[in-house]
Design a protein around this motif. Structure first.
Motif, PDB file in Angstrom:
ATOM      1  N   HIS A   1       0.798  -1.223   0.000  1.00  0.00           N
ATOM      2  CA  HIS A   1       0.000   0.000   0.000  1.00  0.00           C
ATOM      3  C   HIS A   1       0.837   1.284   0.000  1.00  0.00           C
ATOM      4  O   HIS A   1       0.343   2.322  -0.437  1.00  0.00           O
ATOM      5  CB  HIS A   1      -0.930   0.003   1.217  1.00  0.00           C
ATOM      6  CG  HIS A   1      -1.868  -1.164   1.260  1.00  0.00           C
ATOM      7  ND1 HIS A   1      -2.921  -1.313   0.388  1.00  0.00           N
ATOM      8  CD2 HIS A   1      -1.904  -2.259   2.058  1.00  0.00           C
ATOM      9  CE1 HIS A   1      -3.573  -2.426   0.650  1.00  0.00           C
ATOM     10  NE2 HIS A   1      -2.980  -3.028   1.658  1.00  0.00           N
ATOM     11  N   ALA A   2       2.063   1.218   0.515  1.00  0.00           N
ATOM     12  CA  ALA A   2       2.919   2.416   0.560  1.00  0.00           C
ATOM     13  C   ALA A   2       4.362   1.999   0.271  1.00  0.00           C
ATOM     14  O   ALA A   2       5.199   1.944   1.172  1.00  0.00           O
ATOM     15  CB  ALA A   2       2.808   3.103   1.913  1.00  0.00           C
ATOM     16  N   PRO A   3       4.675   1.669  -0.977  1.00  0.00           N
ATOM     17  CA  PRO A   3       6.007   1.132  -1.297  1.00  0.00           C
ATOM     18  C   PRO A   3       7.147   2.090  -0.956  1.00  0.00           C
ATOM     19  O   PRO A   3       8.214   1.651  -0.526  1.00  0.00           O
ATOM     20  CB  PRO A   3       5.926   0.846  -2.803  1.00  0.00           C
ATOM     21  CG  PRO A   3       4.761   1.636  -3.301  1.00  0.00           C
ATOM     22  CD  PRO A   3       3.810   1.743  -2.174  1.00  0.00           C
TER      23      PRO A   3
ATOM     24  N   LEU B   1      11.583   3.378   2.959  1.00  0.00           N
ATOM     25  CA  LEU B   1      12.113   4.215   4.044  1.00  0.00           C
ATOM     26  C   LEU B   1      12.218   3.415   5.339  1.00  0.00           C
ATOM     27  O   LEU B   1      13.186   3.575   6.110  1.00  0.00           O
ATOM     28  CB  LEU B   1      11.204   5.431   4.233  1.00  0.00           C
ATOM     29  CG  LEU B   1      11.640   6.432   5.318  1.00  0.00           C
ATOM     30  CD1 LEU B   1      13.020   7.004   4.997  1.00  0.00           C
ATOM     31  CD2 LEU B   1      10.610   7.551   5.462  1.00  0.00           C
ATOM     32  N   VAL B   2      11.247   2.541   5.585  1.00  0.00           N
ATOM     33  CA  VAL B   2      11.292   1.695   6.777  1.00  0.00           C
ATOM     34  C   VAL B   2      12.505   0.770   6.724  1.00  0.00           C
ATOM     35  O   VAL B   2      13.222   0.596   7.720  1.00  0.00           O
ATOM     36  CB  VAL B   2       9.986   0.886   6.902  1.00  0.00           C
ATOM     37  CG1 VAL B   2      10.128  -0.224   7.940  1.00  0.00           C
ATOM     38  CG2 VAL B   2       8.836   1.795   7.275  1.00  0.00           C
ATOM     39  N   LEU B   3      12.736   0.173   5.584  1.00  0.00           N
ATOM     40  CA  LEU B   3      13.897  -0.717   5.449  1.00  0.00           C
ATOM     41  C   LEU B   3      15.196   0.049   5.676  1.00  0.00           C
ATOM     42  O   LEU B   3      16.123  -0.451   6.343  1.00  0.00           O
ATOM     43  CB  LEU B   3      13.904  -1.363   4.064  1.00  0.00           C
ATOM     44  CG  LEU B   3      12.733  -2.321   3.757  1.00  0.00           C
ATOM     45  CD1 LEU B   3      12.883  -2.900   2.357  1.00  0.00           C
ATOM     46  CD2 LEU B   3      12.664  -3.437   4.793  1.00  0.00           C
TER      47      LEU B   3
ATOM     48  N   LEU C   1      12.927   9.317  15.685  1.00  0.00           N
ATOM     49  CA  LEU C   1      12.333   9.305  14.345  1.00  0.00           C
ATOM     50  C   LEU C   1      11.753   7.935  14.014  1.00  0.00           C
ATOM     51  O   LEU C   1      10.726   7.831  13.320  1.00  0.00           O
ATOM     52  CB  LEU C   1      13.391   9.706  13.312  1.00  0.00           C
ATOM     53  CG  LEU C   1      13.880  11.158  13.388  1.00  0.00           C
ATOM     54  CD1 LEU C   1      14.981  11.398  12.363  1.00  0.00           C
ATOM     55  CD2 LEU C   1      12.725  12.131  13.172  1.00  0.00           C
ATOM     56  N   GLY C   2      12.428   6.874  14.495  1.00  0.00           N
ATOM     57  CA  GLY C   2      11.909   5.529  14.238  1.00  0.00           C
ATOM     58  C   GLY C   2      10.556   5.308  14.883  1.00  0.00           C
ATOM     59  O   GLY C   2       9.645   4.719  14.276  1.00  0.00           O
TER      60      GLY C   2
ATOM     61  N   LEU D   1       3.091   4.853   9.930  1.00  0.00           N
ATOM     62  CA  LEU D   1       2.585   3.648   9.264  1.00  0.00           C
ATOM     63  C   LEU D   1       1.204   3.271   9.788  1.00  0.00           C
ATOM     64  O   LEU D   1       0.308   2.889   9.019  1.00  0.00           O
ATOM     65  CB  LEU D   1       3.562   2.495   9.486  1.00  0.00           C
ATOM     66  CG  LEU D   1       4.858   2.527   8.682  1.00  0.00           C
ATOM     67  CD1 LEU D   1       5.819   1.472   9.183  1.00  0.00           C
ATOM     68  CD2 LEU D   1       4.588   2.319   7.202  1.00  0.00           C
ATOM     69  N   ALA D   2       1.030   3.384  11.096  1.00  0.00           N
ATOM     70  CA  ALA D   2      -0.275   3.058  11.669  1.00  0.00           C
ATOM     71  C   ALA D   2      -1.350   4.042  11.200  1.00  0.00           C
ATOM     72  O   ALA D   2      -2.492   3.644  10.922  1.00  0.00           O
ATOM     73  CB  ALA D   2      -0.183   3.055  13.191  1.00  0.00           C
TER      74      ALA D   2
END
Length: 684
Positions: free
Chosen positions: A296-298, A303-305, A337-338, A345-346
């Motif tokens: 849904h949000a590639p 960015l998460v990775l 920031l994490g 994301l939530a």
């Protein structure tokens, strides 16, 4: 994530970074100038006595790390000490040596003992001195001397907090001097209490912390089990995330060094940044999987990775770089920031309408607020006690565990609802396939019935054509010989008409209807047996005479109930077979009366046939050697006999002739073969 939300996220991130930098730059440091003298802390033996020594302490930051205890006890050293601003010993992040002193007085009439808590969990060096009033360095008593290489067992008082014991005589005054260095936070909780009060307080804290930690762990494990039934990878990520959160709480409270790794002081120094970064990494991994960010949000998924990789790298580097102030700030910023990225994301999952996303936002939001609260506390010296951070983290983890439990429960319920819908859809499709299969089966049955009807019609046509040949041959012989009695021709024509009706008209209905069984076409009636025999003699007499065969038909006056046409066709086929294939000299046709049946018999003295060939020739389409027929005679006889309830038998001896017998029930009681029984030829 769309470009619009990505830009919003970047602006929020930059604004937060500038806010933290502004707070760090603007917050006033602990005063290091000469100021008013620090008040004396009076110690009593009252029940529940507890005094915060930060309100009575003076402190000095030694940038050179060159000052000694003697220097600090000298008049010029005492002049360097300044009252602690706000009553909280905290210098922020720094690489200096920190000196803290407080004057203590036994305000009772008896000698007393008190425990002083001066907890620096990650101190690289800590020394605690008790100096008598007016004494110098040579009179100082060292209560505690520890480094970051000392195991937990080196503590004189084995407790998760660093504690020193002091004993003072009545109205005695002494100075307590603490010197320490640290690679992490410099905040030092600093208070004195009676031994009884210390144990009562710490036991209460232990029970509260253990209960909260157990509750968080239990809720996390239950949610992990429920989530595992939905999807294995997010469940394992969530379970690992909850374990990392519990490990962080246990480490922050000092229980890990006391019980988990008491003999690993080096790891204890680096455990906080390692566990902290690992906690955020596992949280990002869980929420990324749970919200299906990859689909849904590639961009946000990438960015998460990247954030996970950066945090893991910082956690590894912290083992050798944690003493650098800028590196500490970098780790805190990355952790902050994490946690914000987890909440983002939530929020995106909530905007998509994902089940349970609202509680996911609440859980990550509470934890992000608690972590940012702690980060601000680390970055701003003297703002508030880190004990509040620990309490905030415990409450945030508890709230998060409860919120995640609800979110996972809603997600599981939604998954079950989706599964039920999918099962219902699959059931509907299965029913449709079953209906289609049933329709195909019915169509196949109809096709098979139509094929059977067509085959039956072809057999009926072939049978009719076979039976028509004999009356036509009889009329042809009569006309050729010039003898054409009207009654004989009329009899042949009537027989032809009956054959056509039975073989053609009665078999026309099943063609194309798909009916499996033909309609009943053999009507029984009472008649004299001699009628059949007379017709046989009239039909075959001329042909027998032409072939030189003596055909003798014995009359019969008995009556029976049967289908005369069927019986006529059976006897006619038997006589025709004898004339055409047996090469006889004589043929005898007659009937015999039996107790329950009338037996019609055809005897010939022809060449005969063996039993094996006889059984073969009884099948439809099987012909004898050199025969120009169609192989239908005996098959037609057998079929007609079965359909009308007659019993047919035939016996033949090679070289001696053949006897064929048809037994007809005299009262029309049809004989039917038993299930599984086949028609057998009677012995001669």
């Amino acid at each position: 994530m769309t470009d619009r939300w990505y830009q919003v996220f970047r602006r929020v991130r930059y604004a937060l970074a500038w806010l933290i930098i502004a707070l760090v730059s603007a917050w006033p440091p602990v005063a290091a100038e000469t100021g008013p003298s620090c008040p004396v802390a009076a110690l009593t033996d009252a029940v529940g006595f507890h005094v915060d020594l930060g309100d009575h302490a003076c402190a000095h930051e030694d940038d050179s790390r060159a000052l000694t205890l003697a220097d600090m006890l000298a008049p010029e050293g005492a002049a360097r000490m300044a009252p602690v601003a706000g009553g909280l010993v905290d210098f922020g992040f720094g690489a200096s040596r920190y000196w803290v002193s407080v004057r203590l007085r036994n305000a009772t009439d008896t000698a007393g003992t008190w425990w002083i808590t001066h907890d620096i969990p990650a101190a690289t060096m800590l020394r605690v001195h008790l100096v008598p009033d007016g004494g110098g360095a040579d009179a100082a008593q060292t209560l505690l001397a520890l480094t970051n290489r000392d195991r937990f067992g080196a503590r004189p008082i084995p407790h998760r907090h660093l504690v020193s014991e002091i004993a003072l005589q009545p109205d005695e005054t002494a100075m307590l001097v603490v010197e320490y260095t640290t690679d992490q936070a410099t905040e030092m909780p600093f208070f004195a209490e009676t031994v009884a009060q210390f144990f009562e307080r710490t036991q209460t804290e232990t029970v509260q912390i253990a209960a909260l930690t157990a509750l968080i762990l239990g809720m996390g494990l239950i949610s992990t089990v429920y989530l595992y039934g939905l999807d294995g990878r997010p469940a394992l990520a969530y379970g690992a995330y909850m374990l990392a959160g519990v490990a962080l709480l246990v480490h922050l409270e000092g229980y890990a060094f006391q019980y988990v790794w008491p003999n690993a002081p080096g790891f204890n120094q680096a455990a906080l940044p390692i566990i902290g970064t690992l906690l955020v990494v596992l949280g990002l991994f869980f929420v990324d999987r749970f919200t299906l960010a990859r689909n849904h949000a590639p961009r946000l998924h990438m960015l998460v990775l990247f954030g996970m990789g950066l945090l893991l790298l910082l956690g590894v580097l912290s083992t050798v770089m944690i003493q650098l102030v800028w590196f500490k700030n970098l780790i805190l910023l990355a952790i902050g920031l994490g946690t914000i990225l987890q909440a983002v994301l939530a929020v995106l999952a909530l905007r998509r309408g994902q089940s349970g996303a609202a509680f996911l936002v609440l859980g990550f939001g509470a934890l992000a607020a608690a972590i940012i609260f702690g980060v601000v506390g680390y970055l701003t010296e003297g703002l508030f006690e880190q004990e509040y951070v620990g309490m905030a983290l415990r409450l945030a983890f508890l709230f998060e565990a409860a919120a995640f439990s609800v979110a996972i429960a809603l997600r599981v319920r939604a998954a079950r609802r989706e599964r039920d819908l999918a099962l219902n859809e699959q059931l509907r499709l299965s029913e449709e396939r079953l209906s289609l299969s049933e329709a195909l089966r019915r169509a196949e049955d109809d096709r098979q019935r139509a094929a059977n009807a067509a085959l039956r019609s072809r057999e009926a046509l072939a049978t009719a054509a076979h039976d028509i040949r004999q009356p036509l041959a009889s009329m042809q012989l009569a006309l050729t010989a010039g003898e054409a009695p009207q009654d004989r021709i009329a009899s042949c024509l009537q027989y032809l008409e009956e054959i056509v009706r039975a073989g053609l008209d009665d078999n026309s209905a099943p063609l194309g209807t798909g009916e499996a069984d033909p309609p009943s076409r053999y009507a029984q009636e009472r008649f004299e047996a001699g009628i059949v025999l007379k017709n046989i003699e009239a039909m075959f007499g001329a042909e027998a005479a032409r072939q030189g065969v003596a055909l003798r038909v014995v009359g019969c006056g008995s009556h029976l109930v049967a289908d005369p046409l069927a019986l006529m066709r059976i006897v006619g086929n038997l006589v025709s077979n004898a004339l055409r294939h047996a090469e006889p000299r004589r043929i005898l046709v007659g009937c015999r009366r039996r107790p329950q049946a009338m037996s019609f018999e055809v005897h010939d003295d022809g060449q005969g046939i063996g039993q094996a060939d006889l059984e073969r020739l009884s099948l439809r389409g099987e012909k004898g050697t050199g025969s120009d027929g169609h192989g239908l005679g005996l098959a037609i006889v057998g079929d007609l006999a079965d359909e009308n309830g007659f019993q047919f038998g035939i016996a033949s001896v090679p070289g001696r002739g053949t006897v064929a017998r048809i037994e007809v029930p005299v009262l029309g009681r049809a004989w039917r073969p038993a299930p599984g029984e086949t028609r057998k030829a009677n012995s001669a």
